[in-house]
Design an enzyme around this catalytic site. Structure first.
Site, mmCIF file in Angstrom:
data_model
loop_
_atom_site.group_PDB
_atom_site.id
_atom_site.type_symbol
_atom_site.label_atom_id
_atom_site.label_comp_id
_atom_site.label_asym_id
_atom_site.label_seq_id
_atom_site.Cartn_x
_atom_site.Cartn_y
_atom_site.Cartn_z
ATOM 1 N N HIS A 17 84.571 34.990 37.162
ATOM 2 C CA HIS A 17 85.306 35.679 38.224
ATOM 3 C C HIS A 17 84.423 35.873 39.461
ATOM 4 C CE1 HIS A 17 87.660 37.573 34.687
ATOM 5 N NE2 HIS A 17 88.484 36.724 35.269
ATOM 6 N N LYS A 41 99.621 44.802 28.433
ATOM 7 C CA LYS A 41 98.656 43.940 27.754
ATOM 8 C C LYS A 41 97.633 44.741 26.945
ATOM 9 C CE LYS A 41 97.942 39.489 30.147
ATOM 10 N NZ LYS A 41 96.916 38.754 30.909
ATOM 11 N N ARG A 90 90.163 26.496 35.187
ATOM 12 C CA ARG A 90 89.109 26.074 34.265
ATOM 13 C C ARG A 90 89.415 24.710 33.690
ATOM 14 N NH1 ARG A 90 89.399 31.837 31.583
ATOM 15 N NH2 ARG A 90 91.483 31.381 32.336
ATOM 16 N N SER A 128 87.605 36.397 29.795
ATOM 17 C CA SER A 128 87.452 37.802 29.389
ATOM 18 C C SER A 128 87.727 37.945 27.895
ATOM 19 C CB SER A 128 88.422 38.680 30.180
ATOM 20 O OG SER A 128 88.179 38.572 31.555
HETATM 21 P P1 ADP Z 1 94.963 36.743 34.362
HETATM 22 O O1 ADP Z 1 95.326 37.755 33.324
HETATM 23 O O2 ADP Z 1 95.696 36.894 35.645
HETATM 24 O O3 ADP Z 1 94.898 35.303 33.872
HETATM 25 P P2 ADP Z 1 92.085 36.784 34.412
HETATM 26 O O4 ADP Z 1 91.284 37.992 34.718
HETATM 27 O O5 ADP Z 1 91.953 36.197 33.050
HETATM 28 O O6 ADP Z 1 93.530 37.186 34.793
HETATM 29 O O7 ADP Z 1 91.769 35.645 35.463
HETATM 30 C C1 ADP Z 1 91.991 35.813 36.845
HETATM 31 C C2 ADP Z 1 91.784 34.486 37.543
HETATM 32 O O8 ADP Z 1 90.426 34.070 37.391
HETATM 33 C C3 ADP Z 1 92.628 33.325 37.010
HETATM 34 O O9 ADP Z 1 92.982 32.510 38.102
HETATM 35 C C4 ADP Z 1 91.674 32.594 36.097
HETATM 36 O O10 ADP Z 1 92.004 31.217 35.997
HETATM 37 C C5 ADP Z 1 90.369 32.773 36.855
HETATM 38 N N1 ADP Z 1 89.216 32.679 35.964
HETATM 39 C C6 ADP Z 1 88.959 33.367 34.836
HETATM 40 N N2 ADP Z 1 87.808 32.984 34.256
HETATM 41 C C7 ADP Z 1 87.309 31.985 35.050
HETATM 42 C C8 ADP Z 1 86.168 31.123 34.984
HETATM 43 N N3 ADP Z 1 85.304 31.201 33.963
HETATM 44 N N4 ADP Z 1 86.001 30.201 35.966
HETATM 45 C C9 ADP Z 1 86.912 30.112 36.968
HETATM 46 N N5 ADP Z 1 88.009 30.876 37.097
HETATM 47 C C10 ADP Z 1 88.221 31.793 36.144
#
Ligand code: ADP
Length: 161
Positions: A17, A41, A90, A128
């Site tokens: 992130h 969630k 990703r 996460s």
């Molecule tokens: P959500 O519940 O909206 O998917 P996340 O917190 O999991 O929220 O992710 C928010 C954004 O960050 C999404 O666009 C996700 O693809 C991106 N993201 C999460 N982890 C990574 C990573 N390791 N590399 C690049 N982008 C990421």
């Protein structure tokens, strides 16, 4: 003025992130990291805790603000005057879902466009969910999240290191 929002759960924020935040902040005038409250969630961290962690981690970035929201991303974007939504990609598996969300946001408000940043190779496996999974079994998450986040995650799982 280019104003963008980067919406997500950030439960907890990871190096993946932070990489997206730093890179997208260089592309726009103002970036708002928008933490989705998503109580449905059942997140590990409250929205307030997630906002405060991200604020601390982005304090060196002058054009980044952090807030929380509930409801539609497109509505929140218009309320804050943002026309760009930032998301990270990703693997191919992210694509279908992300495409659907991006098109929905555009259908709800056609002023809004989504830009996708490809993950840094170093973090392509990182989510996460993985962080929580490893921490819940007492594994080392230092490579996945900053130290302050690591300590807060361990505290939630009450793992003393
Ligand atoms: P959500 O519940 O909206 O998917 P996340 O917190 O999991 O929220 O992710 C928010 C954004 O960050 C999404 O666009 C996700 O693809 C991106 N993201 C999460 N982890 C990574 C990573 N390791 N590399 C690049 N982008 C990421």
């Amino acid at each position: 003025m280019k104003r963008a929002i980067y919406p997500g759960s950030f439960d907890p924020p990871t190096f993946g992130h932070l990489d997206i935040i730093e890179r997208s902040a260089r592309m726009v005038d103002e970036l708002n990291v928008a933490v989705l409250k998503n109580s449905a969630k059942n997140p590990l961290f409250s929205a307030e805790e997630r906002v405060s962690m991200i604020k601390e981690l982005t304090s060196h970035l002058p054009n980044v603000t952090v807030s929380s929201f509930d409801g539609l991303t497109a509505d929140y974007a218009s309320q804050t005057g943002a026309t760009i939504v930032v998301r990270g990609l990703r693997a191919v598996t992210d694509f279908e879902y992300e495409l659907q969300i991006a098109q929905t946001n555009h259908a709800v408000n056609e002023q809004i466009d989504t830009i996708f940043l490809m993950t840094n190779l170093k973090y392509s496996y990182l989510s996460s969910t993985i962080v929580k999974e490893v921490a819940s079994y007492g594994g080392d998450i230092s490579k996945f999240v900053p130290d302050t986040v690591r300590d807060s995650v361990y505290e939630k799982y009450q793992i003393m290191r």
